[in-house]
Design a protein around this motif. Structure first.
Motif, PDB file in Angstrom:
ATOM      1  N   TYR A 291       0.814  -1.215   0.000  1.00 54.77           N
ATOM      2  CA  TYR A 291       0.000   0.000   0.000  1.00 54.77           C
ATOM      3  C   TYR A 291       0.850   1.270   0.000  1.00 54.77           C
ATOM      4  O   TYR A 291       0.325   2.362   0.171  1.00 54.77           O
ATOM      5  N   GLY A 292       2.155   1.114  -0.174  1.00 50.43           N
ATOM      6  CA  GLY A 292       3.038   2.273  -0.192  1.00 50.43           C
ATOM      7  C   GLY A 292       3.542   2.625   1.196  1.00 50.43           C
ATOM      8  O   GLY A 292       3.040   2.135   2.209  1.00 50.43           O
TER       9      GLY A 292
ATOM     10  N   ALA B   8       4.637  -1.571  13.403  1.00 47.65           N
ATOM     11  CA  ALA B   8       4.531  -2.403  12.202  1.00 47.65           C
ATOM     12  C   ALA B   8       4.054  -1.576  11.016  1.00 47.65           C
ATOM     13  O   ALA B   8       4.522  -1.752   9.888  1.00 47.65           O
ATOM     14  N   ARG B   9       3.129  -0.672  11.250  1.00 50.53           N
ATOM     15  CA  ARG B   9       2.596   0.158  10.161  1.00 50.53           C
ATOM     16  C   ARG B   9       3.687   1.035   9.555  1.00 50.53           C
ATOM     17  O   ARG B   9       3.701   1.270   8.343  1.00 50.53           O
TER      18      ARG B   9
ATOM     19  N   TYR C 221      -0.071  -3.663   7.923  1.00 50.03           N
ATOM     20  CA  TYR C 221       0.558  -3.724   6.605  1.00 50.03           C
ATOM     21  C   TYR C 221       0.373  -2.443   5.792  1.00 50.03           C
ATOM     22  O   TYR C 221       0.596  -2.431   4.585  1.00 50.03           O
ATOM     23  N   GLY C 222      -0.030  -1.376   6.477  1.00 46.69           N
ATOM     24  CA  GLY C 222      -0.059  -0.076   5.823  1.00 46.69           C
ATOM     25  C   GLY C 222      -1.281   0.201   4.984  1.00 46.69           C
ATOM     26  O   GLY C 222      -1.289   1.160   4.201  1.00 46.69           O
ATOM     27  N   ALA C 223      -2.334  -0.601   5.124  1.00 45.43           N
ATOM     28  CA  ALA C 223      -3.540  -0.379   4.332  1.00 45.43           C
ATOM     29  C   ALA C 223      -4.258   0.880   4.814  1.00 45.43           C
ATOM     30  O   ALA C 223      -4.192   1.227   5.995  1.00 45.43           O
TER      31      ALA C 223
ATOM     32  N   TRP D 165      -3.629 -12.340   6.212  1.00 43.95           N
ATOM     33  CA  TRP D 165      -2.211 -11.973   6.164  1.00 43.95           C
ATOM     34  C   TRP D 165      -1.679 -12.095   4.736  1.00 43.95           C
ATOM     35  O   TRP D 165      -1.004 -11.202   4.222  1.00 43.95           O
ATOM     36  N   ARG D 166      -2.013 -13.185   4.073  1.00 44.32           N
ATOM     37  CA  ARG D 166      -1.541 -13.371   2.696  1.00 44.32           C
ATOM     38  C   ARG D 166      -2.128 -12.316   1.766  1.00 44.32           C
ATOM     39  O   ARG D 166      -1.461 -11.858   0.836  1.00 44.32           O
ATOM     40  N   TRP D 167      -3.371 -11.955   2.022  1.00 42.76           N
ATOM     41  CA  TRP D 167      -3.983 -10.944   1.165  1.00 42.76           C
ATOM     42  C   TRP D 167      -3.289  -9.599   1.329  1.00 42.76           C
ATOM     43  O   TRP D 167      -2.927  -8.946   0.357  1.00 42.76           O
ATOM     44  N   PHE D 168      -3.101  -9.164   2.568  1.00 41.10           N
ATOM     45  CA  PHE D 168      -2.513  -7.851   2.797  1.00 41.10           C
ATOM     46  C   PHE D 168      -1.026  -7.822   2.434  1.00 41.10           C
ATOM     47  O   PHE D 168      -0.484  -6.758   2.145  1.00 41.10           O
ATOM     48  N   THR D 169      -0.391  -8.988   2.436  1.00 33.77           N
ATOM     49  CA  THR D 169       1.019  -9.036   2.067  1.00 33.77           C
ATOM     50  C   THR D 169       1.206  -9.068   0.555  1.00 33.77           C
ATOM     51  O   THR D 169       1.992  -8.301  -0.008  1.00 33.77           O
ATOM     52  N   GLU D 170       0.478  -9.957  -0.127  1.00 36.32           N
ATOM     53  CA  GLU D 170       0.728 -10.212  -1.541  1.00 36.32           C
ATOM     54  C   GLU D 170      -0.504 -10.071  -2.428  1.00 36.32           C
ATOM     55  O   GLU D 170      -0.420 -10.269  -3.639  1.00 36.32           O
ATOM     56  N   GLY D 171      -1.658  -9.789  -1.843  1.00 35.59           N
ATOM     57  CA  GLY D 171      -2.873  -9.721  -2.638  1.00 35.59           C
ATOM     58  C   GLY D 171      -3.365 -11.086  -3.073  1.00 35.59           C
ATOM     59  O   GLY D 171      -4.073 -11.213  -4.074  1.00 35.59           O
TER      60      GLY D 171
END
Length: 353
Positions: free
Chosen positions: A55-56, A167-168, A232-234, A290-296
């Motif tokens: 997410y930048g 973490a963010r 994860y910065g979303a 976790w997998r979604w927010f890490t790698e989509g």
């Protein structure tokens, strides 16, 4: 795919969650100062600042680098964590040792990182000036587990209420924080199921818990997923994050999937299987999010079942531990009541005489 009413149920569940408080926690200001050998501090900062940024970046780095020779300790009273980076080839000057003494007097959360060397086998404890610090010795900076060791050491000393914000802002901490979140919430849900002694009869192809209990478990899952998103910065919009991971948390979807997938694996329903499924369902939800927010990545049905079986094995182990602990606690309470009763009877006997 979940139906629209699944989304409605999920939104209704989230209305009762204090999303604003979680967002505030994730956006708390954070200051970490790394002092010591310049090369070591730069390496530590680089490792903490690199990692998945789907997410930048989220603002400037909270890490500030400083020299032991020039820093003024009183200026660090308000920082959240001090990292002292040392290397084997550099001998500390008297001025630098004095600075470490002054930093120790502040009694702030501190991590001492010794870079590029192993301590001798007969090495004693930390010097009293830094006895409150967490010591991390890194003999081989190229070892594959160094980043995880560094993250664990920092989170061990950083106050828990700052883990989400850290973490963010620092991608190098995200995987470790995610694992902690998933394990903690899975344990919480398993403990809740054990404590509430849910009904024994569980219909096949239905949610394996009473409605009130599934609401609590689903809310905990929703909070877990939202925390993972923020870690994860979303962007903090809860509705957008929910739409992203609807296949994971929509309307207790994961519980129905696990019930369908795992019901045939447990021949006799009792407390232990319910505790195991509570742990497994939450763990699977967390891992999928976790997998979604890490790698989509959206986990397909085959992988979901495989992950569910792996989670169930973990859940069974946690269930056994929890039940054993509950039995020990119960035995202690029974013994306490028995001794109290015996003392009371003895008192009445003396009065009768």
């Amino acid at each position: 795919m979940p139906k629209w009413n699944d989304l409605s149920v999920a939104f209704n569940t989230l209305r009762e969650i204090d999303v604003a408080a979680i967002r505030t926690e994730a956006e708390r200001p954070l200051t970490i100062v790394c002092v010591g050998a310049v090369g070591v501090c730069q390496e530590i900062a680089t490792r903490l600042e690199r990692g998945t940024q789907r997410y930048g970046p989220i603002g400037p780095s909270p890490i500030q680098l400083a020299s032991l020779a020039t820093i003024i300790s009183d200026e660090l009273r308000s920082v959240d964590l001090i990292i002292i980076g040392l290397e084997r080839t550099t001998r500390l000057s008297a001025r630098e040792l004095t600075t470490i003494d002054q930093l120790a007097a502040l009694a702030l959360p501190t991590v001492v990182v010794v870079w590029g060397t192993a301590l001798p086998a007969d090495a004693g404890p930390l010097h009293p000036r830094v006895a409150h610090a967490r010591l991390l010795v890194v003999p081989d900076p190229m070892a594959p587990d160094v980043d995880e060791q560094l993250a664990s050491a920092i989170l061990d000393r950083l106050p828990a209420e700052l883990h989400l914000a850290a973490a963010r802002r620092l991608p190098g901490l995200r995987a470790t924080v995610a694992r902690q979140l998933i394990n903690n919430v899975s344990f919480t849900n398993a403990s809740y199921v054990l404590a509430t002694a849910l009904p024994a009869q569980i219909p096949i192809f239905n949610v394996p818990f009473a409605a009130a209990d599934i609401l609590v478990l689903t809310k905990n899952q929703a909070i877990l997923v939202y925390r993972l998103a923020l870690a994860y910065g979303a962007p903090p919009d809860i509705r957008e994050r929910l739409r992203e991971v609807l296949p994971v948390i929509g309307g207790a979807f994961i519980w129905r999937q696990l019930a369908r997938s795992l019901v045939g694996l447990i021949p006799i329903w009792g407390v232990a299987p319910k505790v195991a499924i509570a742990y497994a369902g939450t763990y699977t939800t967390g891992m999928a999010a976790w997998r979604w927010f890490t790698e989509g990545e959206i986990i397909d049905q085959a992988r979901l079942k495989e992950l569910g079986r792996e989670a169930l094995a973990l859940g069974r182990a946690r269930a056994a531990d929890l039940i054993a602990q509950a039995r020990r606690t119960g035995a202690v309470q029974v013994d306490r009541w028995q001794r109290w009763g015996e003392a009371l009877r003895s008192r009445f006997r003396r009065k009768e005489k």
